[in-house]
Scaffold this motif. Sequence first.
Motif, short mmCIF file in Angstrom:
data_model
loop_
_atom_site.label_atom_id
_atom_site.label_comp_id
_atom_site.label_asym_id
_atom_site.label_seq_id
_atom_site.Cartn_x
_atom_site.Cartn_y
_atom_site.Cartn_z
N SER A 100 93.97 -7.53 105.21
CA SER A 100 92.56 -7.11 105.09
C SER A 100 92.40 -5.66 105.53
CB SER A 100 91.66 -8.00 105.95
OG SER A 100 91.68 -9.33 105.50
N PHE A 101 93.03 -5.30 106.64
CA PHE A 101 92.91 -3.92 107.13
C PHE A 101 93.47 -2.94 106.10
CE2 PHE A 101 94.68 -0.19 109.13
CZ PHE A 101 93.60 0.26 109.86
N ILE A 102 94.62 -3.24 105.55
CA ILE A 102 95.23 -2.34 104.56
C ILE A 102 94.31 -2.17 103.36
CG2 ILE A 102 97.13 -2.11 102.91
CD1 ILE A 102 98.93 -3.45 105.01
N CYS A 103 93.75 -3.27 102.87
CA CYS A 103 92.87 -3.20 101.69
C CYS A 103 91.56 -2.51 102.02
CB CYS A 103 92.62 -4.60 101.15
SG CYS A 103 94.06 -5.35 100.38
N LEU A 104 91.02 -2.73 103.21
CA LEU A 104 89.80 -2.04 103.60
C LEU A 104 90.04 -0.54 103.73
CD1 LEU A 104 88.33 -4.49 106.28
CD2 LEU A 104 87.39 -3.99 104.03
N GLU A 105 91.20 -0.17 104.25
CA GLU A 105 91.54 1.25 104.36
C GLU A 105 91.62 1.89 102.98
OE1 GLU A 105 94.97 4.14 106.39
OE2 GLU A 105 95.30 1.98 106.24
N LEU A 106 92.25 1.21 102.05
CA LEU A 106 92.33 1.74 100.69
C LEU A 106 90.95 1.83 100.04
CD1 LEU A 106 95.48 -0.17 99.39
CD2 LEU A 106 95.30 2.28 99.87
N PHE A 107 90.13 0.80 100.27
CA PHE A 107 88.79 0.78 99.70
C PHE A 107 87.94 1.93 100.23
CE2 PHE A 107 84.35 -0.54 100.43
CZ PHE A 107 83.92 -0.67 99.11
N LEU A 108 87.97 2.16 101.53
CA LEU A 108 87.12 3.19 102.12
C LEU A 108 87.64 4.59 101.84
CD1 LEU A 108 86.31 1.61 105.60
CD2 LEU A 108 84.84 1.73 103.60
N THR A 109 88.95 4.77 101.85
CA THR A 109 89.50 6.12 101.71
C THR A 109 89.67 6.56 100.26
OG1 THR A 109 91.75 5.24 101.88
CG2 THR A 109 90.69 5.96 103.91
N LYS A 110 89.95 5.61 99.39
CA LYS A 110 90.21 5.97 97.99
C LYS A 110 89.11 5.47 97.06
CE LYS A 110 95.22 6.17 98.65
NZ LYS A 110 95.23 7.64 98.67
N TYR A 146 98.17 9.52 111.75
CA TYR A 146 97.00 9.08 110.98
C TYR A 146 96.97 9.68 109.57
CZ TYR A 146 95.27 13.56 112.83
OH TYR A 146 95.13 14.88 113.18
N GLU A 147 97.74 10.74 109.35
CA GLU A 147 97.81 11.29 108.00
C GLU A 147 98.61 10.40 107.06
OE1 GLU A 147 99.35 15.22 108.36
OE2 GLU A 147 97.49 16.05 109.21
N LYS A 148 99.38 9.48 107.65
CA LYS A 148 100.19 8.56 106.85
C LYS A 148 99.63 7.13 106.88
CE LYS A 148 103.49 11.39 105.54
NZ LYS A 148 104.90 11.13 105.82
N SER A 149 99.22 6.67 108.05
CA SER A 149 98.75 5.29 108.18
C SER A 149 97.96 5.11 109.48
CB SER A 149 99.93 4.32 108.17
OG SER A 149 99.50 3.00 108.43
N TYR A 150 96.92 4.29 109.41
CA TYR A 150 96.16 3.91 110.61
C TYR A 150 96.56 2.52 111.10
CZ TYR A 150 93.04 7.92 110.18
OH TYR A 150 92.53 9.20 110.13
N LEU A 151 97.50 1.90 110.43
CA LEU A 151 97.87 0.53 110.79
C LEU A 151 98.40 0.41 112.22
CD1 LEU A 151 98.07 -2.42 109.99
CD2 LEU A 151 100.28 -1.93 108.90
N PRO A 152 99.29 1.30 112.70
CA PRO A 152 99.76 1.15 114.08
C PRO A 152 98.62 1.26 115.10
CG PRO A 152 100.54 3.21 113.13
CD PRO A 152 99.99 2.41 112.01
N PHE A 153 97.67 2.12 114.84
CA PHE A 153 96.50 2.23 115.72
C PHE A 153 95.74 0.91 115.74
CE2 PHE A 153 92.19 3.24 116.94
CZ PHE A 153 92.31 4.27 117.86
N TYR A 154 95.54 0.33 114.58
CA TYR A 154 94.84 -0.95 114.49
C TYR A 154 95.60 -2.05 115.23
CZ TYR A 154 93.85 -5.56 112.68
OH TYR A 154 93.61 -6.90 112.61
N LEU A 155 96.92 -2.11 115.07
CA LEU A 155 97.71 -3.16 115.71
C LEU A 155 97.59 -3.09 117.23
CD1 LEU A 155 100.96 -3.10 113.53
CD2 LEU A 155 99.09 -4.75 113.43
N ILE A 156 97.61 -1.88 117.77
CA ILE A 156 97.50 -1.71 119.22
C ILE A 156 96.11 -2.15 119.69
CG2 ILE A 156 97.45 -0.01 121.08
CD1 ILE A 156 99.59 1.57 119.54
N THR A 157 95.07 -1.71 119.01
CA THR A 157 93.72 -2.06 119.44
C THR A 157 93.41 -3.54 119.21
OG1 THR A 157 92.85 -1.28 117.30
CG2 THR A 157 92.79 0.27 119.16
#
Length: 462
Positions: free
Chosen positions: A156-166, A313-324
């Motif tokens: 869900s996070f990956i798809c939401l990131e794609l939806f919001l950014t692209k 963050y220029e490549k991926s926000y997923l590690p930030f999300y996993l930590i939080t």
Amino acid sequence: MKSRLYCCLSIGIPFAITLFYVWSSAADVAFRDDMYLIKGGFVEHYCNGTLTFADLWRPAAYTRILGYNLVQLVNIKCFGMNSKIIVLFIPFLMLGAVLLVYRDYYHSLSPECSSKFITASFIMVSLTIFNLVQWEGLTFSYDFVFQAPMPFFIASFICLELFLTKGRAQDWPMAFILPILAILIFGGTYSFSFSFALGTTFLCYVVTRSHTLTKAFWLRVMIMVVFLAALAFVYMYDIHKNDYFPDSSHHAATVLNNPLQALRFLLAAFGASVVGVNAANIFVPFAGMVAIGLFVVICYGLGLYLFIKSKLYEKSYLPFYLITQSFFYLVFMMIGRFGYGIDYGMASRYTCVSVYGLVGIIWVIIFFLVHSENMKPFQRILLYMPVAVILSGVIVTSVVEWKIQPHRRAYFQNLHEIALRVDTATDEELSKFEERPAVVRQALKILRDCNLNVYRQTSESP
């Protein structure tokens, strides 16, 4: 060709070990929370022919477990409620999470690093996820509730990131479908921490990309906020109605009245993501687990700092999300479980989420190291330490759990034998199912009357 081989080995070996552990350890008997879903729950209603959607949607300690109920219903219809089938499905859920993480991990390190390095280094991430610190999430069918959410939340996070950014046309469908699956069907208690982790990661995105935000972006944000708020309303509506555990409550007041004890509880929970509870009982006193937990929390902070400093963050926000996600999950768990004992947060089932915080830390450190060519050797050694501690914890915990495994398998076999003589079993024997003996006896009798679970084998015997 070699990079593909390394990829298969990095993911395949830990997966195979976990699958073998589950195959050789898992219980083919109803256990623990399943008992409440049987007597007076949807299983009994199914047997009586009175099953409704409300039975499947019914909360358990303020948690929706619709996904598990649906999977169990299919299991009942097709396999006579074979508990082991559901447990064997869990490693594949973990594999799904690993593949999703690998997707962004590979992208974040490419093209600066070779494919061989990326795939070979990923074994540290893979071992952390396929980790026997989660043994309590790998042994009986209700563990599905603890293991199923993360693959869906990561997707869900990956798809939401794609939806919001692209905002491409192909990004829209899954950006709405996957959150429904994650929050309403498979999310369970993780839905609360998901909302906070998602919000925190969104704030990080806004701060780090403030110069690139457009009106179209904010329009998509508003659409998604309304959609997620609607999902939250559906999830929370009548959340107290007909709860399986009506007496369950949070312990926020107790936490506020005992802040130092609550902090020790929380730090021990963080520590248990590195050194499993059984290994801790042998090698590490509670004060040591608190110290390890403090080290892990410092590593969380380090991971977030390096995430920003390295511009990952220029490549991926997923590690930030996993930590939080891991951080907020353990905080919510503390609020909900603090009243059960100072070491209750060390339970293995909670590591099914907290290991992903460790994944985020390892990922960020690897990224930072490969992009810091001029770093002094001493500084590199300091950054190697968190990874070394995490992997050492994985190894020590795995050794302990494999030594315990034969005893755990024998324990479940004993439960199988007790269930087959439910009429004459003593309360002491039934308490081994880790629920009240009266509830266990009633639940097992229902399964016997319906030829389900351990009794399906009896009914199938010539």
